[in-house]
Design a protein around this motif. Structure first.
Motif, PDB file in Angstrom:
ATOM      1  N   THR A  21       0.829  -1.212   0.000  1.00 30.11           N
ATOM      2  CA  THR A  21       0.000   0.000   0.000  1.00 30.11           C
ATOM      3  C   THR A  21       0.856   1.252   0.000  1.00 30.11           C
ATOM      4  N   MET A  22       1.932   1.265   0.785  1.00 30.15           N
ATOM      5  CA  MET A  22       2.809   2.436   0.831  1.00 30.15           C
ATOM      6  C   MET A  22       3.466   2.708  -0.513  1.00 30.15           C
ATOM      7  N   CYS A  23       3.944   1.645  -1.171  1.00 25.89           N
ATOM      8  CA  CYS A  23       4.620   1.827  -2.455  1.00 25.89           C
ATOM      9  C   CYS A  23       3.655   2.254  -3.551  1.00 25.89           C
ATOM     10  N   LYS A  24       2.392   1.850  -3.433  1.00 29.21           N
ATOM     11  CA  LYS A  24       1.390   2.278  -4.406  1.00 29.21           C
ATOM     12  C   LYS A  24       0.881   3.683  -4.131  1.00 29.21           C
ATOM     13  N   ALA A  27       5.718   7.770  -4.052  1.00 26.50           N
ATOM     14  CA  ALA A  27       6.996   7.390  -4.657  1.00 26.50           C
ATOM     15  C   ALA A  27       8.030   7.122  -3.558  1.00 26.50           C
ATOM     16  N   VAL A  28       7.918   5.949  -2.950  1.00 26.52           N
ATOM     17  CA  VAL A  28       8.874   5.523  -1.923  1.00 26.52           C
ATOM     18  C   VAL A  28       9.435   4.171  -2.327  1.00 26.52           C
ATOM     19  N   ARG A  29      10.551   3.807  -1.717  1.00 24.89           N
ATOM     20  CA  ARG A  29      11.109   2.480  -1.966  1.00 24.89           C
ATOM     21  C   ARG A  29      11.518   1.852  -0.641  1.00 24.89           C
ATOM     22  N   MET A  30      11.380   0.546  -0.575  1.00 25.94           N
ATOM     23  CA  MET A  30      11.734  -0.183   0.635  1.00 25.94           C
ATOM     24  C   MET A  30      13.252  -0.258   0.754  1.00 25.94           C
ATOM     25  N   ILE A  31      13.755   0.028   1.938  1.00 27.43           N
ATOM     26  CA  ILE A  31      15.189  -0.137   2.160  1.00 27.43           C
ATOM     27  C   ILE A  31      15.480  -1.263   3.141  1.00 27.43           C
ATOM     28  N   ASP A  32      14.472  -1.685   3.905  1.00 31.61           N
ATOM     29  CA  ASP A  32      14.710  -2.771   4.852  1.00 31.61           C
ATOM     30  C   ASP A  32      13.394  -3.369   5.330  1.00 31.61           C
ATOM     31  N   VAL A  41       7.194  -7.280  12.871  1.00 27.66           N
ATOM     32  CA  VAL A  41       7.898  -7.052  11.611  1.00 27.66           C
ATOM     33  C   VAL A  41       7.925  -5.551  11.362  1.00 27.66           C
ATOM     34  N   THR A  42       9.102  -5.018  11.029  1.00 25.41           N
ATOM     35  CA  THR A  42       9.261  -3.599  10.742  1.00 25.41           C
ATOM     36  C   THR A  42       9.642  -3.422   9.281  1.00 25.41           C
ATOM     37  N   VAL A  43       8.924  -2.528   8.605  1.00 26.20           N
ATOM     38  CA  VAL A  43       9.207  -2.186   7.215  1.00 26.20           C
ATOM     39  C   VAL A  43       9.714  -0.753   7.195  1.00 26.20           C
ATOM     40  N   VAL A  44      10.836  -0.525   6.490  1.00 27.08           N
ATOM     41  CA  VAL A  44      11.441   0.808   6.404  1.00 27.08           C
ATOM     42  C   VAL A  44      11.449   1.233   4.940  1.00 27.08           C
ATOM     43  N   VAL A  45      10.936   2.443   4.677  1.00 23.47           N
ATOM     44  CA  VAL A  45      10.914   2.996   3.324  1.00 23.47           C
ATOM     45  C   VAL A  45      11.624   4.340   3.321  1.00 23.47           C
ATOM     46  N   GLU A  46      12.036   4.770   2.117  1.00 21.72           N
ATOM     47  CA  GLU A  46      12.670   6.075   1.984  1.00 21.72           C
ATOM     48  C   GLU A  46      12.114   6.803   0.776  1.00 21.72           C
ATOM     49  N   GLY A  47      12.283   8.120   0.788  1.00 24.31           N
ATOM     50  CA  GLY A  47      11.830   8.978  -0.298  1.00 24.31           C
ATOM     51  C   GLY A  47      11.851  10.411   0.178  1.00 24.31           C
ATOM     52  N   ASP A  48      11.184  11.301  -0.569  1.00 27.97           N
ATOM     53  CA  ASP A  48      11.144  12.678  -0.085  1.00 27.97           C
ATOM     54  C   ASP A  48      10.144  12.770   1.069  1.00 27.97           C
ATOM     55  N   ALA A  50       7.418  14.507   1.834  1.00 27.94           N
ATOM     56  CA  ALA A  50       5.980  14.455   1.575  1.00 27.94           C
ATOM     57  C   ALA A  50       5.540  13.046   1.160  1.00 27.94           C
ATOM     58  N   ALA A  51       6.329  12.392   0.312  1.00 27.45           N
ATOM     59  CA  ALA A  51       5.981  11.048  -0.144  1.00 27.45           C
ATOM     60  C   ALA A  51       6.009  10.051   1.001  1.00 27.45           C
ATOM     61  N   VAL A  52       7.020  10.126   1.830  1.00 27.71           N
ATOM     62  CA  VAL A  52       7.118   9.204   2.965  1.00 27.71           C
ATOM     63  C   VAL A  52       5.977   9.437   3.954  1.00 27.71           C
ATOM     64  N   SER A  53       5.664  10.692   4.214  1.00 31.02           N
ATOM     65  CA  SER A  53       4.566  11.001   5.139  1.00 31.02           C
ATOM     66  C   SER A  53       3.240  10.452   4.632  1.00 31.02           C
ATOM     67  N   SER A  54       2.945  10.651   3.352  1.00 34.37           N
ATOM     68  CA  SER A  54       1.677  10.145   2.819  1.00 34.37           C
ATOM     69  C   SER A  54       1.678   8.626   2.728  1.00 34.37           C
ATOM     70  N   ALA A  55       2.823   8.028   2.426  1.00 34.92           N
ATOM     71  CA  ALA A  55       2.902   6.564   2.375  1.00 34.92           C
ATOM     72  C   ALA A  55       2.669   5.952   3.752  1.00 34.92           C
ATOM     73  N   ILE A  56       3.250   6.541   4.780  1.00 32.25           N
ATOM     74  CA  ILE A  56       3.062   6.029   6.137  1.00 32.25           C
ATOM     75  C   ILE A  56       1.598   6.168   6.556  1.00 32.25           C
ATOM     76  N   GLU A  57       0.978   7.287   6.238  1.00 31.42           N
ATOM     77  CA  GLU A  57      -0.446   7.465   6.573  1.00 31.42           C
ATOM     78  C   GLU A  57      -1.302   6.405   5.893  1.00 31.42           C
ATOM     79  N   ALA A  58      -1.002   6.099   4.633  1.00 36.70           N
ATOM     80  CA  ALA A  58      -1.750   5.063   3.919  1.00 36.70           C
ATOM     81  C   ALA A  58      -1.470   3.682   4.510  1.00 36.70           C
ATOM     82  N   GLY A  59      -0.213   3.413   4.829  1.00 36.53           N
ATOM     83  CA  GLY A  59       0.166   2.112   5.374  1.00 36.53           C
ATOM     84  C   GLY A  59      -0.368   1.847   6.763  1.00 36.53           C
TER      85      GLY A  59
END
Length: 87
Positions: A21-24, A27-32, A41-48, A50-59
């Motif tokens: 859901t976060m990647c969709k 524009a973030v990518r998984m780093i770990d 289980v912990t999922v770590v993503v990176e990006g700019d 605004a993108a990371v904030s919106s991805a985390i809210e969706a996730g």
């Protein structure tokens, strides 16, 4: 790395669904992906930021729908370069 975001869930399936859901959502990518233990289980993503904030809210919405449990979620804007070495 402009920002990193982390979501921790109880259950592997919930973490994968949150990652998808976060990647969709932005524009973030998984780093770990870390299996902490006791089903955590912990999922770590990176990006700019605004993108990371919106991805985390969706996730954050996903684990409850898939029968998992959201344990925590966090966004770190502009992390220190030494933090990248730990990841």
């Amino acid at each position: 790395m402009e920002a990193i975001g982390m979501i921790e869930t109880r259950g592997f399936v919930a973490a994968l669904e949150a990652l998808d859901t976060m990647c969709k959502a932005a524009a973030v990518r998984m780093i770990d992906l870390k299996r902490v233990g006791s089903g955590l289980v912990t999922v770590v993503v990176e990006g700019d930021v605004a993108a990371v904030s919106s991805a985390i809210e969706a996730g954050k919405q996903v684990p409850d729908r898939t029968g998992g449990e959201l344990v925590s979620a966090n966004v770190i804007p502009r992390p220190h370069p030494e933090l990248a070495k730990m990841m």
